[in-house]
Design a protein around this motif. Structure first.
Motif, PDB file in Angstrom:
ATOM      1  N   TYR A  99      84.512  18.841  43.591  1.00  0.00           N
ATOM      2  CA  TYR A  99      83.431  19.491  42.859  1.00  0.00           C
ATOM      3  C   TYR A  99      82.346  18.458  42.635  1.00  0.00           C
ATOM      4  O   TYR A  99      82.630  17.306  42.324  1.00  0.00           O
ATOM      5  CB  TYR A  99      83.925  20.051  41.519  1.00  0.00           C
ATOM      6  CG  TYR A  99      85.014  21.067  41.707  1.00  0.00           C
ATOM      7  CD1 TYR A  99      84.692  22.400  41.942  1.00  0.00           C
ATOM      8  CD2 TYR A  99      86.345  20.698  41.711  1.00  0.00           C
ATOM      9  CE1 TYR A  99      85.687  23.335  42.156  1.00  0.00           C
ATOM     10  CE2 TYR A  99      87.351  21.631  41.921  1.00  0.00           C
ATOM     11  CZ  TYR A  99      87.018  22.940  42.136  1.00  0.00           C
ATOM     12  OH  TYR A  99      87.993  23.876  42.356  1.00  0.00           O
ATOM     13  N   ARG A 101      78.289  17.739  40.987  1.00  0.00           N
ATOM     14  CA  ARG A 101      77.163  18.217  40.196  1.00  0.00           C
ATOM     15  C   ARG A 101      76.142  17.112  40.032  1.00  0.00           C
ATOM     16  O   ARG A 101      76.464  15.937  40.051  1.00  0.00           O
ATOM     17  CB  ARG A 101      77.597  18.760  38.862  1.00  0.00           C
ATOM     18  CG  ARG A 101      78.050  17.758  37.852  1.00  0.00           C
ATOM     19  CD  ARG A 101      78.056  18.423  36.487  1.00  0.00           C
ATOM     20  NE  ARG A 101      79.226  18.095  35.719  1.00  0.00           N
ATOM     21  CZ  ARG A 101      79.639  18.818  34.694  1.00  0.00           C
ATOM     22  NH1 ARG A 101      79.003  19.903  34.347  1.00  0.00           N
ATOM     23  NH2 ARG A 101      80.685  18.464  34.003  1.00  0.00           N
ATOM     24  N   GLN A 115      74.221  19.462  35.291  1.00  0.00           N
ATOM     25  CA  GLN A 115      74.150  20.758  35.947  1.00  0.00           C
ATOM     26  C   GLN A 115      75.564  21.311  36.144  1.00  0.00           C
ATOM     27  O   GLN A 115      76.538  20.556  36.106  1.00  0.00           O
ATOM     28  CB  GLN A 115      73.434  20.624  37.300  1.00  0.00           C
ATOM     29  CG  GLN A 115      72.008  20.135  37.173  1.00  0.00           C
ATOM     30  CD  GLN A 115      71.141  21.076  36.351  1.00  0.00           C
ATOM     31  OE1 GLN A 115      71.225  22.290  36.477  1.00  0.00           O
ATOM     32  NE2 GLN A 115      70.315  20.512  35.482  1.00  0.00           N
ATOM     33  N   GLN A 118      79.519  22.374  41.389  1.00  0.00           N
ATOM     34  CA  GLN A 118      79.423  23.111  42.646  1.00  0.00           C
ATOM     35  C   GLN A 118      80.681  22.824  43.451  1.00  0.00           C
ATOM     36  O   GLN A 118      81.055  21.674  43.612  1.00  0.00           O
ATOM     37  CB  GLN A 118      78.195  22.665  43.447  1.00  0.00           C
ATOM     38  CG  GLN A 118      76.887  22.756  42.691  1.00  0.00           C
ATOM     39  CD  GLN A 118      76.507  24.191  42.376  1.00  0.00           C
ATOM     40  OE1 GLN A 118      76.702  25.082  43.182  1.00  0.00           O
ATOM     41  NE2 GLN A 118      75.971  24.409  41.192  1.00  0.00           N
ATOM     42  N   ARG A 120      81.463  24.741  46.580  1.00  0.00           N
ATOM     43  CA  ARG A 120      81.432  25.307  47.935  1.00  0.00           C
ATOM     44  C   ARG A 120      81.131  24.214  48.954  1.00  0.00           C
ATOM     45  O   ARG A 120      80.348  23.310  48.712  1.00  0.00           O
ATOM     46  CB  ARG A 120      80.390  26.401  48.027  1.00  0.00           C
ATOM     47  CG  ARG A 120      80.756  27.561  47.120  1.00  0.00           C
ATOM     48  CD  ARG A 120      79.875  28.723  47.338  1.00  0.00           C
ATOM     49  NE  ARG A 120      80.355  29.829  46.533  1.00  0.00           N
ATOM     50  CZ  ARG A 120      79.906  31.035  46.631  1.00  0.00           C
ATOM     51  NH1 ARG A 120      78.969  31.322  47.514  1.00  0.00           N
ATOM     52  NH2 ARG A 120      80.387  31.985  45.869  1.00  0.00           N
ATOM     53  N   GLN A 123      77.535  23.241  49.816  1.00  0.00           N
ATOM     54  CA  GLN A 123      76.847  22.573  48.703  1.00  0.00           C
ATOM     55  C   GLN A 123      77.268  21.114  48.606  1.00  0.00           C
ATOM     56  O   GLN A 123      76.439  20.226  48.404  1.00  0.00           O
ATOM     57  CB  GLN A 123      77.146  23.287  47.384  1.00  0.00           C
ATOM     58  CG  GLN A 123      76.603  24.691  47.316  1.00  0.00           C
ATOM     59  CD  GLN A 123      77.201  25.484  46.160  1.00  0.00           C
ATOM     60  OE1 GLN A 123      78.359  25.316  45.809  1.00  0.00           O
ATOM     61  NE2 GLN A 123      76.394  26.358  45.583  1.00  0.00           N
ATOM     62  N   ILE A 124      78.560  20.880  48.757  1.00  0.00           N
ATOM     63  CA  ILE A 124      79.079  19.512  48.669  1.00  0.00           C
ATOM     64  C   ILE A 124      78.533  18.670  49.810  1.00  0.00           C
ATOM     65  O   ILE A 124      78.059  17.547  49.591  1.00  0.00           O
ATOM     66  CB  ILE A 124      80.623  19.531  48.679  1.00  0.00           C
ATOM     67  CG1 ILE A 124      81.133  20.209  47.408  1.00  0.00           C
ATOM     68  CG2 ILE A 124      81.188  18.127  48.819  1.00  0.00           C
ATOM     69  CD1 ILE A 124      82.597  20.573  47.438  1.00  0.00           C
ATOM     70  N   GLN A 127      74.871  17.748  49.166  1.00  0.00           N
ATOM     71  CA  GLN A 127      74.579  16.865  48.039  1.00  0.00           C
ATOM     72  C   GLN A 127      75.045  15.432  48.250  1.00  0.00           C
ATOM     73  O   GLN A 127      74.418  14.503  47.753  1.00  0.00           O
ATOM     74  CB  GLN A 127      75.177  17.426  46.751  1.00  0.00           C
ATOM     75  CG  GLN A 127      74.441  18.664  46.274  1.00  0.00           C
ATOM     76  CD  GLN A 127      74.973  19.194  44.950  1.00  0.00           C
ATOM     77  OE1 GLN A 127      76.148  19.064  44.659  1.00  0.00           O
ATOM     78  NE2 GLN A 127      74.090  19.780  44.184  1.00  0.00           N
TER      79      GLN A 127
END
Length: 162
Positions: A99, A101, A115, A118, A120, A123-124, A127
């Motif tokens: 996860y 953020r 935030q 995240q 998914r 998304q990972i 980022q």
């Protein structure tokens, strides 16, 4: 003889209690769980740096107030990465979740924003920088090679540099 007939004959011969035998059974209060416990590790990165800070998300943001707005703040950007797995005694047996953020913090005024997490894959992957992916992959392999090998391909793919 049926149970009903047997009970009727007991009632006529001095009561139901004379015909019933009670055996005390021990009561067990402890249970054994076969499920492994959850293992987790947090890494805090400055937004574009590949080496994490010594402090965790909890240590950096535990004693900060949430910022109401960003006016007049000198905010630094961070990326908080949580790795989860199964294991015991602080040693993972498998890794199974990531996860991420974003966070911002003004060190002078001790205020910041965290935030939502995240989880998914896309998304990972978006980022994490290539350097962060390399660091995390190396750390996970070194910390527990067995857990890395026991993890599914989907988990390991999150740390591949494209």
């Amino acid at each position: 003889m049926t149970l009903t007939k047997s009970l009727r004959s007991c009632q006529g011969n001095g009561g139901l209690a004379r015909c019933l035998t009670f055996i005390p059974l021990p009561i067990h209060y402890a249970t054994l769980s076969e499920e492994p416990s959850m293992w987790k590790q947090n890494f805090m990165f400055r937004a574009l740096e590949a080496t994490p800070l010594k402090e965790s998300e909890q240590e950096l943001f535990h004693e900060t107030d949430p910022a109401m707005d960003s006016a007049g703040l000198q905010l630094e950007k961070f990326l908080s990465v949580w790795i989860q797995g199964e294991g015991e005694d602080g040693k993972p047996s498998t890794y199974n979740g990531v996860y991420v953020r974003t966070a911002t913090l003004d060190f002078q005024k001790r205020v910041g924003f965290l935030q939502p997490l995240q989880g998914r894959s896309h998304q990972i992957k978006q980022q994490l920088t290539p350097g962060q992916k390399e660091f995390l992959r190396g750390w996970l392999r070194t910390h527990s090679a067995e857990a890395w090998e026991a993890s599914d391909d989907h988990f390991r793919d999150l740390f591949e540099v494209e």
